[in-house]
Design an enzyme around this catalytic site. Structure first.
Site, PDB file in Angstrom:
ATOM      1  N   TYR A  70       0.858  -1.183   0.000  1.00 37.81           N
ATOM      2  CA  TYR A  70       0.000   0.000   0.000  1.00 37.81           C
ATOM      3  C   TYR A  70       0.895   1.234   0.000  1.00 37.81           C
ATOM      4  CZ  TYR A  70      -3.034   3.770   1.344  1.00 37.81           C
ATOM      5  OH  TYR A  70      -3.689   4.967   1.340  1.00 37.81           O
ATOM      6  N   GLU A  89      -2.737   7.842  -4.335  1.00 38.93           N
ATOM      7  CA  GLU A  89      -2.796   6.541  -3.657  1.00 38.93           C
ATOM      8  C   GLU A  89      -2.568   5.430  -4.675  1.00 38.93           C
ATOM      9  OE1 GLU A  89      -6.524   4.609  -2.387  1.00 38.93           O
ATOM     10  OE2 GLU A  89      -5.756   4.817  -0.340  1.00 38.93           O
TER      11      GLU A  89
END
Ligand code: ADP
Ligand code: MG
Length: 398
Positions: free
Chosen positions: A109, A197
């Site tokens: 992530y 992101e």
């Protein structure tokens, strides 16, 4: 402003971030054709909507033939995709992205956000990619690495290397990871983003660091200096009322009540909403018409407020500093002549040229209810609406 995954990938790849080969399609046939052009044996078909969580909601499909791609697309096009981020109404699928399937070894992530407390860009990373960051922080908080960037020097190599080590990457991948982190950081700052992101950022079977998903949001107030990004806006993904307001340069948030508000300045708009509540009413919207409220702007604001069928009274509250009350008054008069407003209109003006403003309203002959203080205006608005409920003969502005 949000953009689509395929757009974010294109921007990030210009900053040196690795992405799989992919192509956009507007129909199932085009998607199949795009896959043939891309080559390879397996493809991922991805619904392009402004929301994450598509995988779990059926918006990301692995296909190994052109027929499968067509079938996956038939399912998607024209449908609303409901994910945990879209709300129950979902978001329409009008574009799909066809991408070469990548063999995944590890999922990471990676997020870049503005950290308000340190007033810095913060990098948030975790070795637990694939899950949403909310889940990671609930289930594996110890896996999260956070690092803030000193704006005077930008993201330094040593700092990017530290993040790579903290994620447990093998040393042969460090350089690629540094390049990815620095690319995202540069994209963030140079394009005035508010969020980048990549979830997941993957390590492939052949030891490459590749962004399989990408999300970017931008600061609306900086779009004037990035026309190429402003063009990426996709109105089909936005709340129609708010999209209409944004087109007109007004900041508008639709609410549930029935007293429409036209106010200059965000602080005054908030105070107006509070005062309406204090007087026993419910605001229908937040609307800041901004500093230079020309008559045209006021008219646009009226049109926008009146397009909400819940609105049963309109309260105009202006405190003129840079603005001038006479301009606003002219705007109100012009708007009431142009726009069909069949509900009571209450106007409170204060500040520069207030006397001229009041005269213009009085001379217009329009049934405008005038008030001197905000409290009085709010009470009159609530009163006018309640009266309207009981007697159809209340003063009406037409
Ligand atoms: P979302 O976050 O909206 O669910 P993603 O783009 O992250 O959408 O895709 C969901 C999952 O699908 C990813 O976590 C990844 O496992 C898989 N995936 C996405 N793109 C590819 C690709 N090009 N090759 C292989 N797997 C992929
Ligand atoms: Mg994702």
């Amino acid at each position: 402003m949000d953009i689509h995954e395929y757009q974010a990938k294109e921007l990030l790849s210009n900053f040196g971030v690795n992405v799989p080969p992919g192509a956009l399609a507007y129909s199932p046939e085009q998607a199949a054709y795009r896959a043939r052009e891309l080559g390879g044996e397996k493809w991922i078909v991805k619904a392009q909507v402004h929301a994450g969580g598509r995988g779990k909601a059926g918006g990301v499909k692995l296909c190994d033939s052109e027929t499968e791609i067509q079938e996956a697309c038939e399912e998607m096009f024209g449908r609303k995709l409901v994910t945990h981020q879209t709300g129950p109404e979902g978001k329409g699928i009008y574009r799909v992205y066809v991408e070469g399937a990548v063999q995944i070894d590890r999922e990471i992530y990676l997020g870049f956000v503005l950290d308000r407390s340190s007033q810095r860009i913060m990098i948030v990373a975790s070795s637990e990619g694939g899950m949403e960051i909310e889940e990671i922080s609930a289930e594996r908080p110890e896996s999260i690495v956070r690092s803030t960037v000193e704006p005077a020097v930008g993201l330094q190599e040593f700092q990017a290397r530290e993040i790579a080590f903290a994620l447990g990457l093998e040393s042969a991948l460090t350089q690629q990871m540094v390049r990815t982190l620095q690319g995202c950081y540069r994209a963030f700052t140079e394009l005035d983003a508010t969020m980048v992101e990549i979830n997941p950022l993957v390590i492939t079977g052949d030891r490459r660091v590749v962004a399989l998903d990408a999300k970017m949001s931008f600061d609306d107030n900086a779009l004037f200096r990035h026309s190429a990004i402003a063009e990426l806006r996709d109105k089909s993904q936005e709340d129609p009322r708010e999209a209409r307001a944004a087109d007109r340069g007004l900041s508008y948030v639709g609410l549930e009540g029935n007293i429409g508000c036209i106010v200059n300045g965000a602080g005054l708009a908030m105070a107006t909403m509070d005062t309406i509540k204090l007087a026993g009413g419910e605001p229908a919207n937040f609307l800041d018409i901004g500093g230079g409220a020309t008559p045209e702007r006021v008219a646009k604001a009226f049109r926008l407020v009146m397009s909400d069928s819940n609105v049963q009274a309109v309260l105009v509250n202006i405190f003129a500093g840079i603005n001038r009350c006479d301009w606003v008054a002219e705007g109100v008069v012009q708007a009431l002549k142009e726009v069909q407003v069949d509900v009571p209109v209450i106007v409170r003006l204060a500040g520069t040229n207030v006397e001229e403003g009041q005269k213009i309203l009085a001379k217009s002959g329009l049934p405008i209810i005038r008030a001197t203080t905000l409290m009085e205006a709010a009470e009159r608005a609530v009163g006018a609406w309640q009266n309207d409920q009981t007697q159809a003969t209340t003063v009406r502005a037409v």
